[in-house]
Motif scaffolding. Structure first.
Motif, PDB file in Angstrom:
ATOM      1  N   TYR A  77     -20.261 -94.690 -22.725  1.00 13.55           N
ATOM      2  CA  TYR A  77     -20.580 -95.047 -24.112  1.00 13.55           C
ATOM      3  C   TYR A  77     -19.460 -94.652 -25.079  1.00 13.55           C
ATOM      4  CZ  TYR A  77     -25.383 -95.490 -22.350  1.00 13.55           C
ATOM      5  OH  TYR A  77     -26.497 -95.849 -21.641  1.00 13.55           O
ATOM      6  N   VAL A  78     -18.681 -93.653 -24.679  1.00 10.40           N
ATOM      7  CA  VAL A  78     -17.639 -93.199 -25.603  1.00 10.40           C
ATOM      8  C   VAL A  78     -16.426 -92.692 -24.832  1.00 10.40           C
ATOM      9  CG1 VAL A  78     -18.629 -90.864 -25.786  1.00 10.40           C
ATOM     10  CG2 VAL A  78     -17.190 -91.731 -27.641  1.00 10.40           C
ATOM     11  N   THR A  79     -15.279 -92.941 -25.377  1.00 14.26           N
ATOM     12  CA  THR A  79     -14.017 -92.523 -24.758  1.00 14.26           C
ATOM     13  C   THR A  79     -12.905 -92.645 -25.796  1.00 14.26           C
ATOM     14  OG1 THR A  79     -12.388 -93.055 -23.033  1.00 14.26           O
ATOM     15  CG2 THR A  79     -13.586 -94.899 -23.944  1.00 14.26           C
ATOM     16  N   GLU A  80     -11.724 -92.131 -25.483  1.00 20.65           N
ATOM     17  CA  GLU A  80     -10.581 -92.545 -26.296  1.00 20.65           C
ATOM     18  C   GLU A  80     -10.226 -93.954 -25.819  1.00 20.65           C
ATOM     19  OE1 GLU A  80      -9.772 -90.269 -23.844  1.00 20.65           O
ATOM     20  OE2 GLU A  80     -10.084 -88.358 -24.848  1.00 20.65           O
ATOM     21  N   GLY A  81      -9.580 -94.714 -26.672  1.00 23.09           N
ATOM     22  CA  GLY A  81      -9.189 -96.066 -26.251  1.00 23.09           C
ATOM     23  C   GLY A  81      -7.977 -96.532 -27.016  1.00 23.09           C
ATOM     24  N   TRP A  82      -7.235 -97.433 -26.411  1.00 21.51           N
ATOM     25  CA  TRP A  82      -6.062 -98.003 -27.066  1.00 21.51           C
ATOM     26  C   TRP A  82      -6.527 -99.084 -28.038  1.00 21.51           C
ATOM     27  CZ3 TRP A  82      -3.744 -98.602 -21.539  1.00 21.51           C
ATOM     28  CH2 TRP A  82      -3.252 -97.366 -21.113  1.00 21.51           C
ATOM     29  N   SER A  83      -6.044 -99.002 -29.265  1.00 18.09           N
ATOM     30  CA  SER A  83      -6.553 -99.882 -30.322  1.00 18.09           C
ATOM     31  C   SER A  83      -6.504-101.362 -29.938  1.00 18.09           C
ATOM     32  CB  SER A  83      -5.774 -99.642 -31.623  1.00 18.09           C
ATOM     33  OG  SER A  83      -4.382 -99.766 -31.419  1.00 18.09           O
ATOM     34  N   GLY A  84      -5.421-101.788 -29.287  1.00 16.06           N
ATOM     35  CA  GLY A  84      -5.301-103.203 -28.931  1.00 16.06           C
ATOM     36  C   GLY A  84      -6.341-103.627 -27.914  1.00 16.06           C
ATOM     37  N   GLU A  94     -24.939 -84.225 -25.030  1.00 10.98           N
ATOM     38  CA  GLU A  94     -25.931 -85.300 -25.163  1.00 10.98           C
ATOM     39  C   GLU A  94     -25.483 -86.552 -24.395  1.00 10.98           C
ATOM     40  OE1 GLU A  94     -26.693 -86.289 -29.255  1.00 10.98           O
ATOM     41  OE2 GLU A  94     -27.868 -88.075 -28.711  1.00 10.98           O
ATOM     42  N   TYR A  95     -24.184 -86.741 -24.250  1.00  8.20           N
ATOM     43  CA  TYR A  95     -23.683 -87.952 -23.594  1.00  8.20           C
ATOM     44  C   TYR A  95     -23.102 -87.665 -22.217  1.00  8.20           C
ATOM     45  CZ  TYR A  95     -24.515 -89.988 -28.121  1.00  8.20           C
ATOM     46  OH  TYR A  95     -25.131 -90.410 -29.267  1.00  8.20           O
ATOM     47  N   LYS A  96     -23.551 -86.581 -21.608  1.00  8.52           N
ATOM     48  CA  LYS A  96     -23.065 -86.225 -20.264  1.00  8.52           C
ATOM     49  C   LYS A  96     -23.236 -87.409 -19.292  1.00  8.52           C
ATOM     50  CE  LYS A  96     -23.958 -82.986 -16.478  1.00  8.52           C
ATOM     51  NZ  LYS A  96     -22.770 -82.351 -16.128  1.00  8.52           N
ATOM     52  N   GLY A  97     -22.184 -87.695 -18.566  1.00  6.99           N
ATOM     53  CA  GLY A  97     -22.226 -88.802 -17.601  1.00  6.99           C
ATOM     54  C   GLY A  97     -21.950 -90.157 -18.225  1.00  6.99           C
ATOM     55  N   LYS A  98     -21.865 -90.183 -19.557  1.00  7.31           N
ATOM     56  CA  LYS A  98     -21.575 -91.454 -20.239  1.00  7.31           C
ATOM     57  C   LYS A  98     -20.300 -91.341 -21.082  1.00  7.31           C
ATOM     58  CE  LYS A  98     -24.657 -94.188 -18.712  1.00  7.31           C
ATOM     59  NZ  LYS A  98     -24.196 -95.385 -17.962  1.00  7.31           N
ATOM     60  N   ASN A 101     -19.808 -97.327 -27.860  1.00  9.46           N
ATOM     61  CA  ASN A 101     -20.785 -98.409 -27.744  1.00  9.46           C
ATOM     62  C   ASN A 101     -21.701 -98.352 -28.961  1.00  9.46           C
ATOM     63  OD1 ASN A 101     -23.100 -99.954 -27.071  1.00  9.46           O
ATOM     64  ND2 ASN A 101     -22.560 -99.775 -24.908  1.00  9.46           N
ATOM     65  N   THR A 102     -21.636 -99.370 -29.791  1.00  9.67           N
ATOM     66  CA  THR A 102     -22.375 -99.333 -31.062  1.00  9.67           C
ATOM     67  C   THR A 102     -23.888 -99.444 -30.870  1.00  9.67           C
ATOM     68  OG1 THR A 102     -21.961-101.698 -31.275  1.00  9.67           O
ATOM     69  CG2 THR A 102     -20.470-100.227 -32.452  1.00  9.67           C
ATOM     70  N   GLU A 103     -24.311 -99.822 -29.665  1.00  8.05           N
ATOM     71  CA  GLU A 103     -25.762 -99.881 -29.401  1.00  8.05           C
ATOM     72  C   GLU A 103     -26.310 -98.508 -29.027  1.00  8.05           C
ATOM     73  OE1 GLU A 103     -26.120-102.855 -26.401  1.00  8.05           O
ATOM     74  OE2 GLU A 103     -25.917-104.520 -27.829  1.00  8.05           O
ATOM     75  N   LYS A 104     -25.438 -97.580 -28.719  1.00  7.23           N
ATOM     76  CA  LYS A 104     -25.871 -96.243 -28.304  1.00  7.23           C
ATOM     77  C   LYS A 104     -25.463 -95.166 -29.299  1.00  7.23           C
ATOM     78  CE  LYS A 104     -27.235 -97.948 -24.330  1.00  7.23           C
ATOM     79  NZ  LYS A 104     -28.660 -98.031 -23.990  1.00  7.23           N
ATOM     80  N   ILE A 105     -24.390 -95.407 -30.009  1.00  5.68           N
ATOM     81  CA  ILE A 105     -23.862 -94.403 -30.945  1.00  5.68           C
ATOM     82  C   ILE A 105     -23.615 -95.089 -32.286  1.00  5.68           C
ATOM     83  CG2 ILE A 105     -21.939 -92.819 -31.416  1.00  5.68           C
ATOM     84  CD1 ILE A 105     -21.520 -92.672 -28.344  1.00  5.68           C
ATOM     85  N   SER A 106     -24.142 -94.482 -33.345  1.00  6.32           N
ATOM     86  CA  SER A 106     -23.966 -95.098 -34.669  1.00  6.32           C
ATOM     87  C   SER A 106     -22.596 -94.731 -35.253  1.00  6.32           C
ATOM     88  CB  SER A 106     -25.067 -94.642 -35.619  1.00  6.32           C
ATOM     89  OG  SER A 106     -24.879 -93.271 -35.923  1.00  6.32           O
ATOM     90  N   LEU A 152     -18.303 -83.182 -18.393  1.00  5.56           N
ATOM     91  CA  LEU A 152     -19.253 -84.143 -18.950  1.00  5.56           C
ATOM     92  C   LEU A 152     -18.873 -85.580 -18.640  1.00  5.56           C
ATOM     93  CD1 LEU A 152     -19.616 -82.541 -22.521  1.00  5.56           C
ATOM     94  CD2 LEU A 152     -21.288 -82.420 -20.657  1.00  5.56           C
ATOM     95  N   ALA A 153     -17.602 -85.782 -18.254  1.00  5.73           N
ATOM     96  CA  ALA A 153     -17.089 -87.147 -18.115  1.00  5.73           C
ATOM     97  C   ALA A 153     -17.504 -87.778 -16.791  1.00  5.73           C
ATOM     98  CB  ALA A 153     -15.572 -87.136 -18.224  1.00  5.73           C
ATOM     99  N   LEU A 154     -17.693 -89.078 -16.855  1.00  6.33           N
ATOM    100  CA  LEU A 154     -17.972 -89.832 -15.635  1.00  6.33           C
ATOM    101  C   LEU A 154     -16.672 -90.199 -14.943  1.00  6.33           C
ATOM    102  CD1 LEU A 154     -19.988 -91.528 -13.873  1.00  6.33           C
ATOM    103  CD2 LEU A 154     -19.464 -93.447 -15.370  1.00  6.33           C
ATOM    104  N   LYS A 155     -15.670 -90.567 -15.742  1.00  7.00           N
ATOM    105  CA  LYS A 155     -14.462 -91.124 -15.151  1.00  7.00           C
ATOM    106  C   LYS A 155     -13.281 -90.990 -16.101  1.00  7.00           C
ATOM    107  CE  LYS A 155     -12.261 -94.044 -12.291  1.00  7.00           C
ATOM    108  NZ  LYS A 155     -11.811 -93.505 -11.020  1.00  7.00           N
ATOM    109  N   TYR A 156     -12.125 -90.653 -15.540  1.00  3.47           N
ATOM    110  CA  TYR A 156     -10.867 -90.774 -16.286  1.00  3.47           C
ATOM    111  C   TYR A 156     -10.310 -92.159 -15.983  1.00  3.47           C
ATOM    112  CZ  TYR A 156     -10.452 -85.684 -17.029  1.00  3.47           C
ATOM    113  OH  TYR A 156     -10.629 -84.393 -17.419  1.00  3.47           O
ATOM    114  N   TRP A 157      -9.982 -92.901 -17.013  1.00  2.05           N
ATOM    115  CA  TRP A 157      -9.398 -94.224 -16.758  1.00  2.05           C
ATOM    116  C   TRP A 157      -7.873 -94.132 -16.739  1.00  2.05           C
ATOM    117  CZ3 TRP A 157      -6.578 -95.534 -21.048  1.00  2.05           C
ATOM    118  CH2 TRP A 157      -7.008 -95.042 -22.282  1.00  2.05           C
TER     119      TRP A 157
END
Lengths: 384, 291
Positions: free
Chosen positions: A261-268, A195-199, A174-179, A240-245
Motif C-alpha cells: 500500500y505504501v513505499t517510496e517511488g520514483w515520480s515518473g 499498522e501497515y505491516k506486510g503492506k 494506495n489512495t483506497e487504503k491510505i488517505s 514491516l516490509a513485504l518486499k524491497y523492489w
C-alpha cells in the motif's frame, strides 16, 4: 617518444597527405591489435585511435520508451547529419553500468544516462570524466543553471555531462487504503508504521533507505547526526516490509497489484501508474529525495562527435519527447523553453526553473560514506 | 627412435584431451586465478582497487559471523530444495521410464520444454500465480474459500518453490536416465520369485536407481546453492543467499576484491561438498547413472 606522440605524428602525416589512408588505417589497426593484446601500456594509443575514427558512438540508457524516443528524435537525425552511427545499449542500474565501464576498455563506452550527481562524482573519482567544449553544445543555453552548477562543482567548473532530466523519490501510496491527510500527517514515518505491516514496500537501494531513515528520524539527509537512529529506522522498516523492489517495473507491479500500500517511488513511474488509472497517490515529503539525471561522456570517447550528439539530444523537441515518454521533467529551463501541456503536470516539475524547493543529495557527503553505508545496509537488510 | 616409439602411446591420451584441457585451462583455471589475485587486493575509497597482497578480505570472509550465517541459510535452502526435488521428481521419472507409449520421446521433450523459456521469466511467472491479484487468489476468492486475498509471496517458502520449479527437470532427467538403464527382467525375476510389486521396487528398482538420484541431488544442491535470481525475485527483505552477497559486493558496493573472496569461498565450499559426496557416494556410482 611515447605512443601518443607517435600517434599524433602519424595523424599529422596522414592529414598532410604524406600517408595514404590505407597505410594509416593499417598502422592504426596494428597498434589497436597490439593494444588489445598488451592492455594497459598501449591503452592511450587505442583511445586516440578510437577518437580519430568515430564511425560510431555508443550510447547506453535505461531502454524502453526513452530509448525509442532517443532513436526517433535524436539518433536517426544525428546519423543522417553526420554519418556517424549511434550504437544503442541499455543497462538495468547505474551500479551495473559502472562495473561494465570498469571492466571495459577506454573508449568502449561513450555516453550514458547517468543517475544523480553522486553517480557523476563516482565516475569522476575513478578518472572516467572528460572536459566538454561547451561551445560545441549550443543547446546547453536552454538548460537550467541550477542543474548544471552541481556538476560544475564536482569537476572544477567544467562539465563532463549535460543535465537531462530530474525527478524525486517520494512516497507512493494506495489512495483506497491510505488517505492524503494521513499521508501528509505521517510523512516518512508511515514506512515504519506497524499498522501497515506486510503492506509496506521499499527501494532496495541503500541511498534511498538511508535518506528515508533520516527523514523518519527527523534528520537532515545531507547531514545525519545520529546514524544509529537511522539504522534502527531501517531495521524497523525491514521488519514491516513485504518486499524491497529493485526496478521501476517491480515498483509498479507491487503497487498496481495491491501487494503493497505504501513505499517510496520514483515520480515518473508513479505518474505512469496514475496515467494508467491506478489509485496511487504521490507525496513529496519535506526534504524529499530529489535527483537529476545527465548524459555523461566518458574518457576515451570521440569528443567532438559526442558533443554534437549531446546537442542533438538537448534539442528542445527531443528533450520534450523523451520527458513525456519517461514522465520526468527535462532539464530545459521552463522560463526559456515552452515545454507544452503535459510536462508542467508531471510530479516534481518546477515552473520557476530554480529548483529551490527540491533537496538533492550532496555528492561529497554521500560518496564519502558510500563504502561504509552500502556495506552496512547489505547486512541490516538481511536481518543484522 | 625406440624411446620415441615407446613414448608416443603414452602421449596419445594427452594429445586427444588437449582441446578439452585447453578449454578448461583458458575458460576456468585462468579466470579463477585472476579472481584469486583480485581477492588479495583491497577496495579503495573511490571504488577502484588497491593492488597488493592483503589478507583483509579473507579474514573478513572467514571470521565474520554474517557470512557464516548466510552460508548456512544458503546450504539449508539448497538442501531442502534438493530434497523436495527428489520427492517430487521420482514419480514422474518412474512414469516416463516405465511408460510403454510410443510417445515417450514427446514426454521427455515436454520435460525439457521449460529450458526453452528464460529462467528469470519462469521465476517471475510465480508472481502472476501467487500474487495478491494472481491466479490462485482470484480462483479462491471466486470459489468463496477466502474473503481476503492470501499473502503468499516474498518469503523463504516461495524462494524454495521457485528453486524447485527451476531444479525439478534436472532431477527428473537424472533419475529417468538411471531408471531407463535398469533391465526390466530383474523386476520380472523378483516378481516370479514371489516378491510383491512394492518389494520388487524397494529391493530392485530403488537401489539400482540410486546413482541417478545421487547425481540429481548433487546437481540440484549445487545449482540451488549458487542461485541469486530466485531470492531477489521471490524472496522478502531477509531471504538472501550467498550468491546475493557476491552480487552486492561486486555490483552495489563496487568491492571486486571482497566479491572475489566471497565467490571463491562459495566455490571452495561447493567443491568440497562435491568431493565429499563423491568420496562417500563414489564417483563411479555417479557415472553409472549416465551409462
Amino acid at each position: 617518444m611515447d605512443e601518443t606522440t607517435r600517434y599524433q605524428r602519424l595523424l599529422e602525416r596522414f592529414r598532410n597527405g604524406d600517408l595514404e589512408r590505407r597505410t594509416f588505417l593499417t598502422l592504426l589497426g596494428a597498434a589497436s591489435l597490439g593494444a588489445g593484446l598488451t592492455g594497459g601500456p598501449l591503452k592511450g594509443l587505442q583511445r586516440q585511435a578510437l577518437a580519430a575514427t568515430p564511425e560510431s558512438v555508443r550510447f547506453d540508457g535505461w531502454g524502453g520508451v526513452v530509448s525509442e524516443a532517443f532513436r526517433k528524435y535524436a539518433f536517426d537525425p544525428y546519423t543522417k547529419n553526420t554519418g556517424i552511427t549511434v550504437i544503442d545499449g541499455t543497462f538495468a542500474s547505474g551500479d551495473e553500468y559502472l562495473n561494465r565501464v570498469k571492466a571495459g576498455q577506454e573508449g568502449e563506452y561513450n555516453i550514458f544516462h547517468a543517475s544523480g550527481v553522486f553517480d557523476y562524482a563516482r565516475y569522476v573519482n575513478l578518472g572516467y570524466d572528460v572536459v566538454l567544449n561547451e561551445d560545441n553544445i549550443p543547446n546547453l543555453q536552454y538548460v537550467m543553471t541550477a542543474l548544471m552548477e552541481p556538476f560544475r562543482g564536482v569537476t572544477g567548473g567544467k562539465l563532463s555531462a549535460a543535465p537531462y532530466d530530474y525527478g524525486t523519490t517520494g512516497l507512493a501510496y494506495n489512495t483506497e487504503k491510505i488517505s492524503k491527510e494521513e499521508m501528509e500527517q505521517k510523512g516518512a514515518r508511515i514506512l515504519i508504521d506497524p499498522e501497515y505491516k506486510g503492506k509496506i514496500g521499499g527501494s532496495g537501494d541503500w541511498r534511498t533507505r538511508i535518506w528515508y531513515g533520516a527523514l523518519a528520524t527527523d534528520q537532515d539527509p545531507n547531514d545525519i547526526k545520529d546514524m544509529d537512529a537511522v539504522w534502527d529506522a531501517i531495521r524497523a522498516h525491514r521488519d514491516l516490509a513485504l518486499k524491497y523492489w529493485g526496478s521501476g517495473a517491480e515498483l509498479m507491479s507491487l503497487l498496481a497489484e495491491g501487494e503493497i500500500y505504501v513505499t517510496e517511488g520514483w515520480s515518473g513511474r508513479i505518474a505512469a501508474l496514475q496515467q494508467q488509472g491506478h489509485p496511487i497517490g504521490y507525496y513529496d515529503a519535506p526534504n524529499g529525495y530529489a535527483w537529476q539525471e545527465c548524459l555523461m561522456v566518458l574518457k576515451g570517447s570521440p569528443l567532438e562527435a559526442c558533443e554534437e550528439l549531446l546537442n542533438f539530444m538537448l534539442e528542445p523537441d527531443v528533450a520534450i519527447a523523451v520527458a513525456e515518454g519517461q514522465n520526468y521533467p527535462p532539464s530545459l529551463d521552463p522560463t526559456k523553453v515552452d515545454l507544452g501541456e503535459k510536462i508542467p503536470e508531471l510530479p516534481a516539475f518546477d515552473p520557476t526553473g530554480k529548483l529551490a524547493g527540491l533537496t538533492f543529495a550532496s555528492p561529497a557527503y554521500w560518496n564519502g560514506n558510500e563504502a561504509e553505508w552500502s556495506k552496512t545496509f547489505g547486512r541490516v537488510q538481511k536481518g543484522y | 627412435m625406440a624411446a620415441s616409439d615407446a613414448e608416443a602411446p603414452g602421449m596419445r591420451p594427452w594429445i586427444l584431451m588437449s582441446p578439452a584441457l585447453g578449454a578448461v585451462v583458458l575458460l576456468l583455471a585462468i579466470p579463477i586465478c585472476f579472481i584469486l589475485v583480485y581477492s588479495f587486493w583491497l577496495r579503495s575509497a573511490v571504488g577502484s582497487e588497491q593492488v597488493g597482497f592483503h589478507l583483509d578480505n579473507w579474514v573478513e570472509v572467514l571470521t565474520d559471523r554474517f557470512y557464516r550465517d548466510i552460508l548456512l541459510q544458503t546450504l539449508r535452502i539448497a538442501a531442502i530444495s534438493a530434497l523436495l526435488c527428489i520427492l517430487l521428481g521420482y514419480v514422474p521419472a518412474y512414469f516416463i521410464a516405465r511408460s510403454t507409449t510410443r510417445h515417450k520421446t514427446v514426454l521427455i521433450l515436454l520435460l525439457m520444454l521449460p529450458f526453452w523459456i528464460s529462467y528469470i521469466i519462469r521465476t517471475m511467472s510465480w508472481i502472476n500465480i501467487l500474487g495478491v491479484s494472481g491466479a490462485l487468489n482470484v480462483f479462491l476468492l471466486w470459489t468463496g474459500a477466502i474473503s481476503e486475498p492470501l499473502q503468499i509471496l516474498y518469503n523463504e517458502g516461495t524462494v524454495i518453490l521457485g528453486l524447485v520449479h527451476f531444479l525439478l527437470p534436472f532431477m527428473i532427467l537424472n533419475i529417468y536416465v538411471s531408471l531407463d538403464g535398469i533391465d526390466p527382467n530383474l523386476v520380472d525375476a523378483a516378481r516370479s520369485l514371489g516378491a510383491t510389486g512394492w518389494q520388487a521396487f524397494l529391493q530392485i528398482t530403488l537401489p539400482l536407481s540410486l546413482p541417478g538420484l545421487a547425481a540429481g541431488s548433487l546437481l540440484c544442491f549445487v545449482l540451488g546453492a549458487g542461485t541469486y535470481i530466485t531470492p531477489m525475485v521471490l524472496g522478502g527483505p531477509r531471504d538472501a543467499m550467498f550468491a546475493n552477497l557476491v552480487f552486492e559486493a561486486i555490483i552495489t558496493q563496487l568491492d571486486w576484491p571482497l566479491g572475489s573472496a566471497l565467490s571463491l569461498a562459495l566455490l571452495v565450499i561447493l567443491g568440497s561438498v562435491v568431493m565429499l559426496y563423491t568420496r562417500f557416494a563414489g564417483i563411479g556410482q555417479l557415472a553409472k547413472s549416465f551409462r
